[in-house]
Design a protein around this motif. Structure first.
Motif, PDB file in Angstrom:
ATOM      1  N   LYS A 375       0.709  -1.000  -0.097  1.00 51.69           N
ATOM      2  CA  LYS A 375      -0.059  -0.134   0.077  1.00 51.69           C
ATOM      3  C   LYS A 375       0.287   1.706  -0.119  1.00 51.69           C
ATOM      4  N   LEU A 376       2.353   1.243  -0.051  1.00 49.56           N
ATOM      5  CA  LEU A 376       2.378   2.239   0.771  1.00 49.56           C
ATOM      6  C   LEU A 376       3.887   2.830  -0.435  1.00 49.56           C
ATOM      7  N   PHE A 377       4.051   1.501  -1.459  1.00 49.29           N
ATOM      8  CA  PHE A 377       4.623   2.070  -2.836  1.00 49.29           C
ATOM      9  C   PHE A 377       3.831   1.385  -3.873  1.00 49.29           C
ATOM     10  N   ASP A 378       2.252   1.313  -3.715  1.00 55.85           N
ATOM     11  CA  ASP A 378       1.443   1.169  -4.774  1.00 55.85           C
ATOM     12  C   ASP A 378       2.202   1.606  -6.455  1.00 55.85           C
ATOM     13  N   GLY A 379       2.052   0.675  -7.055  1.00 58.98           N
ATOM     14  CA  GLY A 379       2.892   1.154  -9.020  1.00 58.98           C
ATOM     15  C   GLY A 379       4.143   1.493  -8.514  1.00 58.98           C
ATOM     16  N   VAL A 380       4.821   0.732  -7.964  1.00 61.57           N
ATOM     17  CA  VAL A 380       6.254   1.821  -7.563  1.00 61.57           C
ATOM     18  C   VAL A 380       7.580   0.536  -8.454  1.00 61.57           C
ATOM     19  N   THR A 381       8.376   0.505  -9.148  1.00 59.93           N
ATOM     20  CA  THR A 381       8.795  -0.579  -9.470  1.00 59.93           C
ATOM     21  C   THR A 381      10.329  -0.003  -8.962  1.00 59.93           C
ATOM     22  N   PHE A 382      11.025  -0.954  -8.141  1.00 59.36           N
ATOM     23  CA  PHE A 382      12.547  -1.037  -6.993  1.00 59.36           C
ATOM     24  C   PHE A 382      13.354  -1.865  -7.914  1.00 59.36           C
ATOM     25  N   LYS A 383      14.776  -1.192  -7.820  1.00 61.88           N
ATOM     26  CA  LYS A 383      15.457  -1.867  -8.280  1.00 61.88           C
ATOM     27  C   LYS A 383      17.196  -1.958  -7.702  1.00 61.88           C
ATOM     28  N   ASP A 426      17.056  -4.083   3.423  1.00 57.82           N
ATOM     29  CA  ASP A 426      16.375  -2.710   4.219  1.00 57.82           C
ATOM     30  C   ASP A 426      15.037  -2.400   4.275  1.00 57.82           C
ATOM     31  N   LEU A 427      14.868  -2.215   2.755  1.00 59.67           N
ATOM     32  CA  LEU A 427      13.280  -1.356   3.037  1.00 59.67           C
ATOM     33  C   LEU A 427      12.406  -1.938   3.377  1.00 59.67           C
ATOM     34  N   LYS A 428      12.335  -3.264   3.059  1.00 57.61           N
ATOM     35  CA  LYS A 428      11.324  -4.067   3.700  1.00 57.61           C
ATOM     36  C   LYS A 428      11.180  -4.549   4.898  1.00 57.61           C
ATOM     37  N   ARG A 429      12.649  -4.241   6.068  1.00 54.38           N
ATOM     38  CA  ARG A 429      12.428  -4.505   7.473  1.00 54.38           C
ATOM     39  C   ARG A 429      11.726  -3.077   7.583  1.00 54.38           C
ATOM     40  N   VAL A 430      12.836  -2.109   7.616  1.00 57.52           N
ATOM     41  CA  VAL A 430      11.698  -0.743   7.742  1.00 57.52           C
ATOM     42  C   VAL A 430      10.021  -1.034   7.575  1.00 57.52           C
ATOM     43  N   LYS A 435       4.533  -0.484   9.649  1.00 61.30           N
ATOM     44  CA  LYS A 435       3.627  -1.112   9.064  1.00 61.30           C
ATOM     45  C   LYS A 435       2.617   0.406  10.239  1.00 61.30           C
ATOM     46  N   GLY A 436       1.603   0.615   9.177  1.00 60.65           N
ATOM     47  CA  GLY A 436       0.133   1.239   9.569  1.00 60.65           C
ATOM     48  C   GLY A 436       0.792   2.454  10.106  1.00 60.65           C
ATOM     49  N   LYS A 437       1.527   3.267  10.612  1.00 66.16           N
ATOM     50  CA  LYS A 437       2.130   4.455  10.817  1.00 66.16           C
ATOM     51  C   LYS A 437       3.047   5.640  10.195  1.00 66.16           C
ATOM     52  N   LYS A 438       2.906   6.908   9.968  1.00 61.82           N
ATOM     53  CA  LYS A 438       3.092   7.955   9.024  1.00 61.82           C
ATOM     54  C   LYS A 438       4.667   7.753   8.990  1.00 61.82           C
ATOM     55  N   LYS A 439       4.842   7.506   8.083  1.00 61.49           N
ATOM     56  CA  LYS A 439       6.394   7.538   7.939  1.00 61.49           C
ATOM     57  C   LYS A 439       7.070   8.788   7.098  1.00 61.49           C
ATOM     58  N   ARG A 440       8.337   9.252   7.682  1.00 61.91           N
ATOM     59  CA  ARG A 440       9.048  10.003   6.816  1.00 61.91           C
ATOM     60  C   ARG A 440      10.334   9.416   6.219  1.00 61.91           C
ATOM     61  N   ILE A 441      10.185   9.450   4.309  1.00 65.39           N
ATOM     62  CA  ILE A 441      10.542   8.989   3.848  1.00 65.39           C
ATOM     63  C   ILE A 441      11.736   9.276   2.686  1.00 65.39           C
TER      64      ILE A 441
END
Length: 455
Positions: A375-383, A426-430, A435-441
């Motif tokens: 839900k956070l990165f809906d529609g985003v592809t990472f490499k 790292d991204l998955k872990r954080v 989860k469910g909290k407001k995050k600064r990216i």
């Protein structure tokens, strides 16, 4: 929020080749000149409609959000016991609609990668006819958002292929597709702009912009000129509400030809890898260079072709072979058009002196995709870039949460809250931790750090 790491595999049907049905590449333009005549395009549109297909897909989506399932309420457990949850379907079927264009009489069809990339089942119908054909994926290229599928049918009407080189702003164009699943529809507009990049949709962008109405379901359909000749594949729109606002983008046919020919022959697109990070010339940097256009190298990957052949930070690449380089995006597209082991000649400016360097390109690693269920990165592809040890964004679908919070193609994810990001793990872990909290990216874009916020 659960993140799934998916690796995209293409079904290669064997090394093939394709002979395109070319139209006249530089046609004569005709303008209205009589009050007694009606300007109509029906003759040419009717000749093209049988080359456009409707595509419907089915995919199984794992149920991960209990809030979306009414039977997950503890109320039901009181009456039916703990084992009742075994009866709840763990997967749901997701159905999607799109469009495609017939490239050859023996059943090769081009569409957008995002139309078919997650599909377990693909059905194709031609020009609103009831008969449906099962389609198989020949190849998918995420970076350009193009895919080729094939149906077992001969004697099809292949669309006539035009050229992107002779297009002009103001040319009349038509978008043909299956918007909202209502059936084949034709809309009219003009070419609003050419060579549009920095849109933040695909990694390799060189879009035709049009005001011809493009809506959901048009993806993968044809953008044709007034002769009924293919000039682009409709790919995306810019919209706040998901509908047409007169800003649509199509992938130019020259790129379509190149990518689809490779997908048909090899089942995939393998791009040459140079191993540099680049940026545009800014006003602050302009005084350091003689030229106003080009791409500045700001970092070089270890053990890359760029390092091997002597490129340096600060080099301004203004030409590759005979192709002039306008900016960083243009440079990425040009280099991406070459294959591994191809030799390219880079024309660079170093300390205001011109220099030519021949480089043999390396091989680009495949992308790693975080599924859309995130839900956070809906529609985003990472490499994950192993050379630079960083997580990069290679694709952002418009009108998704990832796009809305400000993520764009080329961004580097450097930190979430107080945790630095170096790998996909790292991204998955954080993300699981917050989860469910407001995050600064925190992201790095054009050598500047930006912050976006999401829950």
């Amino acid at each position: 929020m659960k993140i799934l790491l998916l690796v995209l595999f293409s079904l290669c049907l064997g090394a093939k080749s394709i002979s395109f049905n070319h139209a006249t590449q530089n046609p004569t333009r005709v303008y209205p000149n009589s009050s007694e005549s009606i300007l109509s395009y029906s003759k040419y549109i009717s000749q093209t409609k049988n080359s456009i297909v409707n595509i419907s897909t089915k995919s199984k989506v794992k149920q991960t959000n209990n809030k979306a399932n009414p039977f997950a309420d503890p109320f039901f457990e009181q009456f039916f016991g703990k084992d009742y949850k075994k009866l709840i379907p763990k997967n749901r079927v997701k159905r999607s609609l799109g469009s495609g264009v017939i490239l050859s009489s023996d059943g090769y069809i081009v569409t957008n990668a995002h139309v078919v990339q997650d599909a377990q089942e693909i059905e194709v119908s031609i020009a609103d006819k009831e008969k449906k054909y099962q389609a198989k994926i020949v190849g998918i290229d995420i970076d350009s958002d193009l895919a080729v599928v094939k149906i077992d049918k001969s004697g099809l009407q292949a669309i006539k292929i035009g050229s992107s080189k002779h297009l002009e702003v103001g040319d009349v164009v038509f978008a043909i597709g299956n918007p909202f699943g209502v059936g084949q529809t034709v809309t009219k507009g003009i070419i609003s702009a050419l060579n549009k990049n920095h849109i933040g949709i695909n990694k390799y962008e060189n879009f035709i912009q049009t005001d011809a109405s493009i809506n959901p379901g048009n993806s993968g359909g044809a953008l044709i000129d007034s002769r009924g000749v293919l000039i682009g594949i409709n790919s995306a729109i810019v919209s706040r509400a998901g509908g047409n606002n007169g800003i649509g983008f199509a992938i130019p046919v020259t790129m379509v030809k190149d990518i689809t020919a490779k997908l048909i022959k090899y089942g995939k697109v393998t791009r040459g890898y140079l191993g540099v990070s680049i940026k545009n010339i800014t006003k602050e940097l302009q005084s350091l260079y003689k030229r106003e256009n080009g791409a500045i190298i700001i970092n070089i990957a270890k053990n890359s072709s760029a390092e091997k052949y002597g490129l340096k930070r600060g080099d301004l690449v203004y030409r590759v072979g005979d192709k002039q380089i306008k900016d960083a995006s243009n440079f990425s597209t040009v280099v991406g058009s070459y294959k591994p082991d191809d030799t390219i000649v880079l024309h660079i400016e170093r300390d205001k002196n011109n220099k030519q360097i021949s480089v043999v390109l390396g091989k680009k690693e495949a992308d790693i995709i975080i599924a859309k269920q995130d839900k956070l990165f809906d529609g985003v592809t990472f490499k994950y870039n192993s050379n630079l040890n960083q997580v990069e964004i290679t694709k952002v679908q418009p009108n998704t949460k990832g796009y809305d919070i400000g993520l764009r193609v080329g961004d580097i994810v450097v930190q979430v809250e107080k945790i630095e990001i170096f790998t996909i793990k790292d991204l998955k872990r954080v993300l699981n931790r917050y989860k469910g909290k407001k995050k600064r990216i925190y992201i790095k874009r054009n050598n500047q750090i930006y912050m976006v916020v999401s829950k």
